[in-house]
Design an enzyme around this catalytic site. Structure first.
Site, PDB file in Angstrom:
ATOM      1  N   GLU A 182      43.996  39.820  44.999  1.00 47.40           N
ATOM      2  CA  GLU A 182      43.143  41.010  44.896  1.00 47.40           C
ATOM      3  C   GLU A 182      43.644  42.090  45.846  1.00 47.40           C
ATOM      4  O   GLU A 182      44.343  41.810  46.826  1.00 47.40           O
ATOM      5  CB  GLU A 182      41.692  40.621  45.218  1.00 47.40           C
ATOM      6  N   HIS A 223      38.265  34.663  38.450  1.00 51.99           N
ATOM      7  CA  HIS A 223      37.719  33.497  39.157  1.00 51.99           C
ATOM      8  C   HIS A 223      36.208  33.399  38.976  1.00 51.99           C
ATOM      9  O   HIS A 223      35.543  34.374  38.590  1.00 51.99           O
ATOM     10  CB  HIS A 223      38.057  33.592  40.651  1.00 51.99           C
TER      11      HIS A 223
END
Length: 193
Positions: free
Chosen positions: A92, A22
């Site tokens: 994550e 990202h």
């Protein structure tokens, strides 16, 4: 508590895919551990995602993201004409009580952070999700997190340690005869596909 190396006997399906972390968040900019906290992109992170818009010219078999906003927003900005599919298995790692703490207090990857997700559990869920994607898609694009990239690296090299992957920088991950090759992609890559 410490997870032991080496890694699970399962392996990553030997098919190519592209991985992109990202765009930058304010936490990244200030060396704060985001983990599973759902934070937004910074202005720079949005610009990084837009700079990867050349990826939108490729016809991806699937654009998969984590369920966290920073990954989904990066994919939306970079690939506005592609449908996005979110998978919680690409989120994550949850760093427990270390969430939103300075990066300097991060425990080694093989150790379970206080109240956090064990490395082995994190690796198993990422591997399961990637293998599900690779079973049904040719050359998918995965937009996720540096921790997910560390799982990929560990499955390929035996260690999660090494430099952090840059924000919004696509990497081609492909099997080769003696292992895997990871190649940073630039816009001219599309001319070779």
């Amino acid at each position: 508590m410490s997870d032991s190396f080496p890694f699970p006997s399962q392996s990553l399906t030997r098919k190519p895919f592209v991985f992109m972390r990202h765009g930058e968040t304010e936490m990244n900019a200030h060396n704060i551990l985001c983990g599973a906290s759902d934070v937004a992109l910074s202005k720079l992170g949005e610009q990084q995602a837009l700079s990867a818009r050349w990826l939108d010219r490729h016809c991806w078999s699937c654009v998969a993201t984590s369920g966290l906003y920073r990954a989904r927003h990066t994919a939306h900005l970079a690939l506005p004409r592609h449908p996005l599919y979110s998978f919680e298995g690409l989120n994550e790692r949850h760093w427990g009580s270390l969430e939103l703490a300075p990066l300097s207090v991060q425990t080694p990857y093989e150790e379970t952070p206080p109240d956090g997700e064990p490395w082995s559990a994190f690796q198993a869920r990422v591997l399961k999700t990637l293998n599900r994607l690779l079973a049904v898609h040719e050359l998918p694009l995965v937009v996720a997190h540096s921790g997910v990239y560390r799982v990929i690296r560990a499955l390929q090299t035996g260690t999660p340690y090494g430099p952090r992957i840059d924000n919004a920088q696509p990497v081609l991950i492909e099997p080769v005869e003696n292992g895997w090759r990871m190649t940073t992609l630039e816009e001219n890559w599309l001319e070779q596909v």
